[in-house]
Scaffold this motif. Structure first.
Motif, short mmCIF file in Angstrom:
data_model
loop_
_atom_site.label_atom_id
_atom_site.label_comp_id
_atom_site.label_asym_id
_atom_site.label_seq_id
_atom_site.Cartn_x
_atom_site.Cartn_y
_atom_site.Cartn_z
N PRO A 53 97.78 66.59 93.88
CA PRO A 53 99.05 67.33 93.91
C PRO A 53 99.08 68.18 95.16
N THR A 91 93.77 73.31 92.98
CA THR A 91 93.54 73.42 91.54
C THR A 91 93.51 72.04 90.91
N TYR A 93 94.05 69.44 87.93
CA TYR A 93 95.01 69.34 86.83
C TYR A 93 94.39 68.60 85.65
N THR A 94 94.86 68.94 84.47
CA THR A 94 94.54 68.21 83.25
C THR A 94 95.77 68.20 82.36
N VAL A 95 95.87 67.19 81.51
CA VAL A 95 96.94 67.18 80.50
C VAL A 95 96.34 67.41 79.11
N THR A 154 96.84 78.59 84.18
CA THR A 154 95.68 78.29 85.01
C THR A 154 94.46 79.01 84.45
N VAL A 178 91.40 75.26 86.91
CA VAL A 178 92.08 74.12 86.31
C VAL A 178 93.41 74.59 85.73
N GLU A 179 94.40 73.74 85.81
CA GLU A 179 95.70 74.04 85.22
C GLU A 179 96.09 72.88 84.31
N ARG A 180 96.57 73.23 83.11
CA ARG A 180 97.08 72.19 82.23
C ARG A 180 98.56 71.96 82.53
N VAL A 181 98.91 70.70 82.72
CA VAL A 181 100.30 70.33 83.01
C VAL A 181 100.79 69.35 81.95
N ILE A 209 95.97 63.89 88.21
CA ILE A 209 95.35 64.54 87.05
C ILE A 209 93.85 64.29 87.11
#
Length: 247
Positions: A53, A91, A93-95, A154, A178-181, A209
């Protein structure tokens, strides 16, 4: 990079060392490239093609602890090092509500290791896990509590080797973010049509991701290759940015 070569040798044996050296010594011009932005290309030397990203603040920091800490390692005189398997300049990303976190160590250290997960802006950890010792090679922690990561938030995650329980300032540590999206419709369609773990991993990687892509790879050697490729790509982009500024 020399540090990662050593970790590769510990994790995968002689064959893994040869692989790691090949990845590091091969010219990036020999790798297939995927355009991620005007004037930018990504090295693909791994089982997945990771399309990051928009890159933000540097996302990995380390602390080396105090003098003498290295003396507790199995290889006397070697510094204790922890490397998070996560991008270093943006950062991750994770879902997932409860993702898997990976890190690397060059050798085994018989001291406790503490994993902590903290939401940005909140000093109280939402998850803490204590391990008996630092293991050589690839390590991982799965969030197994009722606490879940929330979309749009985050979190900072830290892996600390506790050299002296009475003086935590002596810890050797590494931390990343890490940020959850939310899953996009496009990604969900790709996941629905995927038939193998490799296709699932690539769907996540192509959507930026990182953590979920790693988790769906079939082996630690694949994860190491993906991480090496991302490090190489980050270095290439940094060089391109410096050249652009100079021009």
């Amino acid at each position: 990079m020399k540090r990662l070569n050593k970790i590769l040798s510990v994790t995968m044996g002689t064959a893994g060392l040869v692989l790691g050296q090949a990845v590091l010594s091969t010219s990036s011009s020999l790798f297939p490239r995927v355009e991620t932005a005007p004037g930018r290309a990504m090295v693909n030397a791994s089982p997945i093609t990771y399309v990051p990203p928009n890159r933000g603040r540097p996302q990995q920091t380390q602390g080396t602890g105090s003098r003498g800490c290295e003396a507790i390692s199995e290889e006397k005189g070697d510094a204790i090092e922890v490397t998070l398997v996560t991008p270093t300049n943006h950062t991750a990303y994770t879902v997932s509500e409860r993702p898997v976190f990976y890190w690397l160590a060059g050798h085994t250290v018989n001291r406790p290791v503490e994993f902590t997960l903290v939401e940005d802006g909140n000093p109280n950890p939402i998850y803490v896990r204590r391990l008996d010792r630092l293991e050589a090679g690839m390590n991982q922690v799965v969030i197994d509590s009722e606490q879940a990561l929330e979309v749009g938030k985050t979190y900072r995650w830290t892996v600390s080797v506790i050299c002296n329980a009475r003086r935590r300032s002596a810890d050797v540590f590494a931390q990343g973010w890490v940020e959850r999206v939310a899953i996009s419709d496009e990604l969900q369609a790709q996941l629905d049509s995927a038939t193998t773990p490799e296709e699932i991993a690539q769907a996540y990687a192509g959507s930026g991701i990182w953590l979920d892509a790693l988790a769906h790879l079939s082996s630690d050697s694949d994860r190491l290759e993906a991480f090496e490729a991302e490090l190489e790509n980050s270095a290439t982009l940094s060089e391109q940015d410096e050249t652009t500024v100079q021009n």
